[in-house]
Design a protein around this motif. Sequence first.
Motif, PDB file in Angstrom:
ATOM      1  N   ASN A 154     116.835  33.221  85.730  1.00  0.00           N
ATOM      2  CA  ASN A 154     115.788  33.854  84.949  1.00  0.00           C
ATOM      3  C   ASN A 154     116.648  34.096  83.455  1.00  0.00           C
ATOM      4  N   CYS A 155     117.710  33.758  83.161  1.00  0.00           N
ATOM      5  CA  CYS A 155     118.653  33.880  82.398  1.00  0.00           C
ATOM      6  C   CYS A 155     118.185  33.647  80.414  1.00  0.00           C
ATOM      7  N   VAL A 156     117.279  32.078  80.592  1.00  0.00           N
ATOM      8  CA  VAL A 156     116.771  32.164  79.407  1.00  0.00           C
ATOM      9  C   VAL A 156     115.787  33.023  78.933  1.00  0.00           C
ATOM     10  N   ILE A 393     105.440  43.311  79.361  1.00  0.00           N
ATOM     11  CA  ILE A 393     105.147  43.475  80.684  1.00  0.00           C
ATOM     12  C   ILE A 393     103.827  42.574  80.523  1.00  0.00           C
ATOM     13  N   SER A 394     102.215  43.273  80.533  1.00  0.00           N
ATOM     14  CA  SER A 394     101.555  42.001  81.349  1.00  0.00           C
ATOM     15  C   SER A 394     101.827  40.975  80.451  1.00  0.00           C
ATOM     16  N   ARG A 405     112.445  41.671  89.497  1.00  0.00           N
ATOM     17  CA  ARG A 405     113.821  42.607  88.574  1.00  0.00           C
ATOM     18  C   ARG A 405     113.988  43.037  86.859  1.00  0.00           C
ATOM     19  N   ILE A 406     113.002  42.651  86.509  1.00  0.00           N
ATOM     20  CA  ILE A 406     113.201  42.488  85.387  1.00  0.00           C
ATOM     21  C   ILE A 406     112.065  43.072  84.591  1.00  0.00           C
ATOM     22  N   LYS A 407     111.211  42.882  85.726  1.00  0.00           N
ATOM     23  CA  LYS A 407     109.980  44.231  85.200  1.00  0.00           C
ATOM     24  C   LYS A 407     110.673  45.380  85.415  1.00  0.00           C
TER      25      LYS A 407
END
Length: 812
Positions: A154-156, A393-394, A405-407
Amino acid sequence: METAGGNSSCSCPANIFSRFTENEMEGQLFFLFAQVCILLVLVNLARIALRLVRLPQYTAELIAASIMGPFALGKISWVRDTLFPIAGLKAMVSFSSTSGLFYAFVVGLEMDPSLIWTSSRQARLTALSSLAMSAILGTAMSNPLCQMLNLQINCVNIRLILPLFIALTGSPMMIRQATEMKLGTTNVGQLGCSVAVLMDVACLSGMALVSLSPVLHQATVNHDLFEPFMALLYPMVIYTLVGPCVGLVMRSKQSGVQLVLVMVMVLVCTGLGEAVGYNGLVASFIFGLLVPRKGGVATDLLDRLFYPVRYIALPMYLNFGQQMAKYDASWHIALKGPAGLPIQAVLVVSVVSMAAKVATALVMASVYKAPLNEGIILGFLLNARGFSDMILISAAVERKVMDLRIKSLIINASILNSMLAALAVLTVMRVTKRPEPTAEPHQVIERQGHGTKLRLLVCLHNVVDVTSTINVVEACRGSGALPLAVHTLYLIEYNEQTAAQLMYRRSATDTLVGGEMKKIDATIEAYAKDAGVQLRRNSAISFFFNMHEDICHKAEDMKASIVILPFHRVQRLDGKMQLRSSALRRLNKRMLYYAPCPVGIIVDRGLGGATLRSATRMCHNIIGLFFGGASDREALTLGSRMAEHPGIHFTLVRFLPLSQIQSSTATTSGDTPEGARRSVHTYEEAMNPETLPTTSPGSNTVFISIAMKEEALDKKSLENFRTMYEETGIASYREMAAKRGQEMVATLQALDAECTLFIAGCGESQACTGLSGCATDCPELGPIGGLLSSSNFSFTSSVLTVIKWMNSRYSV
């Protein structure tokens, strides 16, 4: 209990509320009701705590949701099992999802789209610079952040989400924070409002396109433009058809049916928006944004929807998001391995977000030669977070570009960013704050000459204060030839009823806060036009506990001669005085202590009638009560000016102490020795002790005391009044004996039948000692003011009590 087979069974229910929730539907509703009640309590407690520490209250809902969610109370097993069982999850999901849609609609109502095309060049340049800085720093920090989070796949996504998160600003929250901190009508506050709206519109437009990306991709593959066309048609339909329908619904008399119809429209339009490809929150936000602002439609909806949405819908939606994500597990796992969310990652994102906006604000402050502290305040104000983060976020979760983790990173960084930015703004404001008002007067009416300009600062709380205030202002015009400067100050309490409507303020003179303020504006303007008086309108928006600072600063800026305040009670139909606000009384008491000039408090008993009309053709009988003292001299000077008005008949009644009357009688009969006859000296002798006669050591030495100085000043003021007004026939003068107790009350009641307005001081001389036994409800107004304003006695005239610097005689 043991069975025959040896098995033990317990009849205790798994949940303490199980006996109330035997039916599945009833159980879901019961758990939902319990959650809402607890959230209401937590939100109010959070607001009280934030108010005590002088922090902005817009984060109270987030704090309440965090306490109730898995971050705090949710960690306790029995609380989690009691409040959030599986049986109650279905109702919470439905209610919370709908709550999020209504909150998005309210945020759209709060955001003013007119700021987009009315913003200044500085605001547009600041917004563009901040977006560019956010993109640069966000892209630069993406790779180090991926290494902290140990992200490979998910780095992109981080490179796409992080610049957008850094650039976002919760404009409604920022405007609310600026208003709570008394920055809403300042230059930096107005600039911040414009910049925040421009940045939010740019970022939300990008997120709307992200939410439509599947539709656009499908149209590209199938070469079918119907779905993109429908997506573009959605906001046009809302603007041209649905928005005017909302205006028609809200135009009729207020009722619950109106809100039901509007809520149905919100749900239907949101469903249509989701059908054409929009995210539900984005569709509801667009609907609120396009509701017409003309005619007070948006402000009326905000006034009626704000409380249930802010106190119930928003906390429930936030709590629902926490329950679903369970992001507290990330903090727990972070100490055990790289799969969790390290705390340093949250700190890095928060610091980079604040640094981007503070650096941009400082550069723009240097370019436009603005003060350094304003640049710092603007930079931290732009770090207020809110609804934009929820949409990010949604939309990202819906399009599967954001994992847990990003959330968790976005949620925790948003919370930390808001709290640190608010603390930073408060710190900068306290360092650069204007000095507190001092309890030392610098302006008194008594020292001003006859032709000196009288500067009135008139404070209004609501529409019932208008008629009496206009009549007092008109009386102070005198003959019309005397110079007069009038400033009106609307006392607007900052609370949940006014907070939403304050979003549309553009300056200190703009008072789009409820229908009463519009009536006040219209009446004041009509009087000013009819009388030819120049009135400057201002507003003080604050909590009542520190509103006196705004009034004192305004009085100092305009060098006010006197501040006129409304009384904290209003007259009922039966003539009794009814309490309207205990907070207003505490404000008046603080003003009596801190005011830099005399303070006049109006007790209105129908002065000028019950209709909102001009007072230029008024006819009043005014009686001034003079007992002696500094406040009485101020009241006498103000009354003297009123006496020159052609529609006013002014009478001054001087009350003499019984001891002075007896002394005068004895002196006239010749029983007093020659040396004791000269008890009162001239004004010059009283103020200059060197001019007093010297005596031999064996004689009675004359001492100058404060009481003798006050007596000399009283005598000088009375001589001037009688020379200028009584001898010329402009006013009348009487002397009466100051009696005790009920006899004095009877004397005042007899005078009450002759006038429509009393003007008095607070009664500081010995002539008022006979009133010490009379019980009054307002000791801060002194013996006379408290007696005339009391409901215990049948007085029908209005009262203007003039008080000169009460100091610390009464507790604040």
